[in-house]
Design an enzyme around this catalytic site. Sequence first.
Site, PDB file in Angstrom:
ATOM      1  N   LYS A 156       0.994  -1.134  -0.057  1.00  0.00           N
ATOM      2  CA  LYS A 156       0.044  -0.053   0.085  1.00  0.00           C
ATOM      3  C   LYS A 156       1.171   1.312  -0.106  1.00  0.00           C
ATOM      4  CE  LYS A 156      -1.931   1.712   4.122  1.00  0.00           C
ATOM      5  NZ  LYS A 156      -1.447   3.125   4.097  1.00  0.00           N
ATOM      6  N   ASN A 157       1.768   1.309   0.878  1.00  0.00           N
ATOM      7  CA  ASN A 157       2.682   2.352   0.979  1.00  0.00           C
ATOM      8  C   ASN A 157       3.632   2.751  -0.127  1.00  0.00           C
ATOM      9  OD1 ASN A 157       1.259   3.061   3.287  1.00  0.00           O
ATOM     10  ND2 ASN A 157       2.943   2.612   4.629  1.00  0.00           N
TER      11      ASN A 157
ATOM     12  N   ARG B   1      -4.174  10.688   4.505  1.00  0.00           N
ATOM     13  CA  ARG B   1      -2.918  11.655   4.607  1.00  0.00           C
ATOM     14  C   ARG B   1      -2.126  11.754   3.544  1.00  0.00           C
ATOM     15  NH1 ARG B   1      -1.147  14.324   8.951  1.00  0.00           N
ATOM     16  NH2 ARG B   1       0.811  14.143   8.065  1.00  0.00           N
TER      17      ARG B   1
ATOM     18  N   CYS C 283      -4.154  12.972  13.314  1.00  0.00           N
ATOM     19  CA  CYS C 283      -4.805  11.796  13.051  1.00  0.00           C
ATOM     20  C   CYS C 283      -4.875  10.833  14.375  1.00  0.00           C
ATOM     21  CB  CYS C 283      -4.327  10.848  11.807  1.00  0.00           C
ATOM     22  SG  CYS C 283      -2.669   9.975  12.228  1.00  0.00           S
TER      23      CYS C 283
ATOM     24  N   ARG D 153       1.383  14.649  13.264  1.00  0.00           N
ATOM     25  CA  ARG D 153       1.851  14.502  11.811  1.00  0.00           C
ATOM     26  C   ARG D 153       1.796  15.700  11.015  1.00  0.00           C
ATOM     27  NH1 ARG D 153      -0.598   8.675   9.685  1.00  0.00           N
ATOM     28  NH2 ARG D 153       1.293   8.714   8.377  1.00  0.00           N
TER      29      ARG D 153
ATOM     30  N   ASP E  25       4.834   0.863  12.081  1.00  0.00           N
ATOM     31  CA  ASP E  25       3.712   0.349  11.625  1.00  0.00           C
ATOM     32  C   ASP E  25       3.780  -1.424  11.839  1.00  0.00           C
ATOM     33  OD1 ASP E  25       3.070   2.438  10.039  1.00  0.00           O
ATOM     34  OD2 ASP E  25       3.395   1.849   8.081  1.00  0.00           O
TER      35      ASP E  25
ATOM     36  N   ILE F 101       8.269   7.166  16.638  1.00  0.00           N
ATOM     37  CA  ILE F 101       8.030   7.960  15.717  1.00  0.00           C
ATOM     38  C   ILE F 101       6.815   8.700  15.748  1.00  0.00           C
ATOM     39  CG2 ILE F 101       7.490   7.847  13.086  1.00  0.00           C
ATOM     40  CD1 ILE F 101       9.975   6.814  13.675  1.00  0.00           C
TER      41      ILE F 101
ATOM     42  N   ARG G 163      -8.780  -0.288   5.039  1.00  0.00           N
ATOM     43  CA  ARG G 163      -7.770   0.920   4.279  1.00  0.00           C
ATOM     44  C   ARG G 163      -6.423   0.115   3.775  1.00  0.00           C
ATOM     45  NH1 ARG G 163      -6.646   5.917   7.435  1.00  0.00           N
ATOM     46  NH2 ARG G 163      -5.503   6.023   5.659  1.00  0.00           N
TER      47      ARG G 163
HETATM   48  C1  UD1 Z   1       4.395   6.984   6.312  1.00  0.00           C
HETATM   49  C2  UD1 Z   1       3.710   5.757   6.134  1.00  0.00           C
HETATM   50  C3  UD1 Z   1       2.997   5.224   7.527  1.00  0.00           C
HETATM   51  C4  UD1 Z   1       4.293   5.131   8.375  1.00  0.00           C
HETATM   52  C5  UD1 Z   1       5.252   6.323   8.542  1.00  0.00           C
HETATM   53  C6  UD1 Z   1       6.453   5.860   9.303  1.00  0.00           C
HETATM   54  C7  UD1 Z   1       2.901   6.138   3.765  1.00  0.00           C
HETATM   55  C8  UD1 Z   1       1.555   6.340   3.139  1.00  0.00           C
HETATM   56  N1  UD1 Z   1       2.629   6.066   5.313  1.00  0.00           N
HETATM   57  O1  UD1 Z   1       3.705   8.000   6.681  1.00  0.00           O
HETATM   58  O2  UD1 Z   1       2.336   4.167   7.382  1.00  0.00           O
HETATM   59  O3  UD1 Z   1       3.876   4.911   9.691  1.00  0.00           O
HETATM   60  O4  UD1 Z   1       5.561   6.729   7.132  1.00  0.00           O
HETATM   61  O5  UD1 Z   1       6.984   4.984   8.934  1.00  0.00           O
HETATM   62  O6  UD1 Z   1       3.860   5.632   3.550  1.00  0.00           O
HETATM   63  N2  UD1 Z   1       6.934  14.665  10.317  1.00  0.00           N
HETATM   64  C9  UD1 Z   1       7.098  16.079  10.602  1.00  0.00           C
HETATM   65  N3  UD1 Z   1       6.762  16.939   9.677  1.00  0.00           N
HETATM   66  C10 UD1 Z   1       6.564  16.645   8.393  1.00  0.00           C
HETATM   67  C11 UD1 Z   1       6.584  15.130   8.132  1.00  0.00           C
HETATM   68  C12 UD1 Z   1       6.647  14.281   9.172  1.00  0.00           C
HETATM   69  O7  UD1 Z   1       7.074  16.339  11.821  1.00  0.00           O
HETATM   70  O8  UD1 Z   1       6.448  17.403   7.650  1.00  0.00           O
HETATM   71  C13 UD1 Z   1       6.920  13.717  11.482  1.00  0.00           C
HETATM   72  C14 UD1 Z   1       5.659  12.875  11.641  1.00  0.00           C
HETATM   73  O9  UD1 Z   1       4.461  13.559  12.504  1.00  0.00           O
HETATM   74  C15 UD1 Z   1       6.300  11.694  12.582  1.00  0.00           C
HETATM   75  C16 UD1 Z   1       7.863  11.456  11.760  1.00  0.00           C
HETATM   76  O10 UD1 Z   1       7.878  12.876  11.237  1.00  0.00           O
HETATM   77  O11 UD1 Z   1       6.478  11.855  13.805  1.00  0.00           O
HETATM   78  C17 UD1 Z   1       7.473  10.546  10.581  1.00  0.00           C
HETATM   79  O12 UD1 Z   1       6.613  10.857   9.845  1.00  0.00           O
HETATM   80  P1  UD1 Z   1       6.656  10.527   8.249  1.00  0.00           P
HETATM   81  O13 UD1 Z   1       7.893   9.455   7.983  1.00  0.00           O
HETATM   82  O14 UD1 Z   1       6.636  11.629   7.325  1.00  0.00           O
HETATM   83  O15 UD1 Z   1       5.634   9.520   7.995  1.00  0.00           O
HETATM   84  P2  UD1 Z   1       4.582   9.776   6.624  1.00  0.00           P
HETATM   85  O16 UD1 Z   1       5.037   9.725   5.433  1.00  0.00           O
HETATM   86  O17 UD1 Z   1       2.994  10.400   7.073  1.00  0.00           O
END
Ligand code: UD1
Length: 420
Positions: free
Chosen positions: A22-23, A94, A118, A123, A307, A329, A399
């Site tokens: 999915k990701n 998201r 969420c 996030r 995850d 995370i 999902r």
């Molecule tokens: C993706 C995955 C999700 C997984 C996560 C971490 C997809 C669709 N989703 O989510 O399943 O749990 O990676 O492996 O691939 N953060 C900030 N600012 C930003 C971006 C992120 O502070 O601009 C923080 C987030 O709140 C979190 C951390 O960074 O604490 C990591 O998030 P991120 O790796 O970006 O996760 P996603 O891409 O949303």
Amino acid sequence: MDSIRIRGGRPLSGEIPIGGAKNAALPLMAAGLLTEQRLVLSNVPRLADIKTMGALLSQHGIAVEKQDNAGRVLSLGGSITNTEAPYDIVRQMRASFLVLGPLMARVGEARVSLPGGCEIGARPVDLHIKGLEQMGARFDLQGGYIDGRVDGRLRGAKIVFPFVSVGATENLLMAASLAEGRTVLANAAREPEIGDLAVCLVAMGAQIEGIGSDTLTIEGVPALHGAEHSIIPDRIETGSYACAAAISGGSVFLRHARLEHLGATIRVMREAGVEVTEGDGGVMVRRLNGLHGADVMTEPYPGFPTDMQAQFMAMLSVAEGASMVTETIFENRFMHVPELNRMGARINVHGSSAIVRGVPSLSGAPVMASDLRASLSLILAGLAAKGETVVNRVYHLDRGYEAVEQKLAACGADIERVSR
Ligand code: UD1
């Protein structure tokens, strides 16, 4: 609303096919915005999130066509006729925010709803926005939407992420592929799904070096072309069913699974006393004796995936001894703990860590799923519990997991979906 009913206590035995990730599929679909030509994706999982991304792309003007009856091959292509990603879609998923980079790179403007928080945490998306600003984009926040504009093309830049973000790495990688000049993404995420996106972008004509490492160097090109790409198997689905084999005391062959994407997950599994071996075209998981406690700390890849945290917690709740599970995370990712405790688990949360004291058995109960991975953790607990467990609010499950109840039932689980 549907629920899943499980009568626990049956060791699983058989084979489970692992679907496309999915990701990986979601950013790959967003990459369809980067070219006028056709991007054909195969091994697409059949999930609610994929439909949501399809709907989002359609309203941007992209034709999303199924090329087979099962919908596992999708062809994307067309002109961008609308650059707005509406709140109604972004709030459901998201990953919709991944259209921002491609829209800015391709047409120089985008209006994307901010996702908001969420179930698992705040996030934010600040890294996505700051990175694009470094590439020459300007953003205004209006009515919950981020309005982006760039004069001409985005320009290459050196972007050093202060911490690792999967989504920001993907958004900027896509944007940089069509930018003018060279972009360096340092401290980039290294998840296999990012490698898969990069491989597809290269097939579309992008110039990317450092794939699989934490530094990606991209020489922007003026246009990308169509390509065909097969999506990698889902390592989180794989790990989740590995936990199902382990918690039920059975043995399951996970067809299509790839051991090389599962490093830390397998390491902890083996520590807990589960046998994991590479087989012909998949991975064999077998529990021979009792489970032992093991410590887990979530980290960016190649560390232990956040995850997989909830599913491991379910498994460790019936392991002998104590385990410490630390979440680094997402700040709110222990919502499954009170539900597992309702089933007889002994888990205490202290800040970002949870102490899991193994119990000899769980007992079935009605429970509520709070998010996608938590849903699966409760199903796992149900497989091991005495009596009946009913997992409510399973829309989260749909999902990200395809046909869970069929896949588990085919291996001997007593599980069914109850529709009301
Ligand atoms: C993706 C995955 C999700 C997984 C996560 C971490 C997809 C669709 N989703 O989510 O399943 O749990 O990676 O492996 O691939 N953060 C900030 N600012 C930003 C971006 C992120 O502070 O601009 C923080 C987030 O709140 C979190 C951390 O960074 O604490 C990591 O998030 P991120 O790796 O970006 O996760 P996603 O891409 O949303």
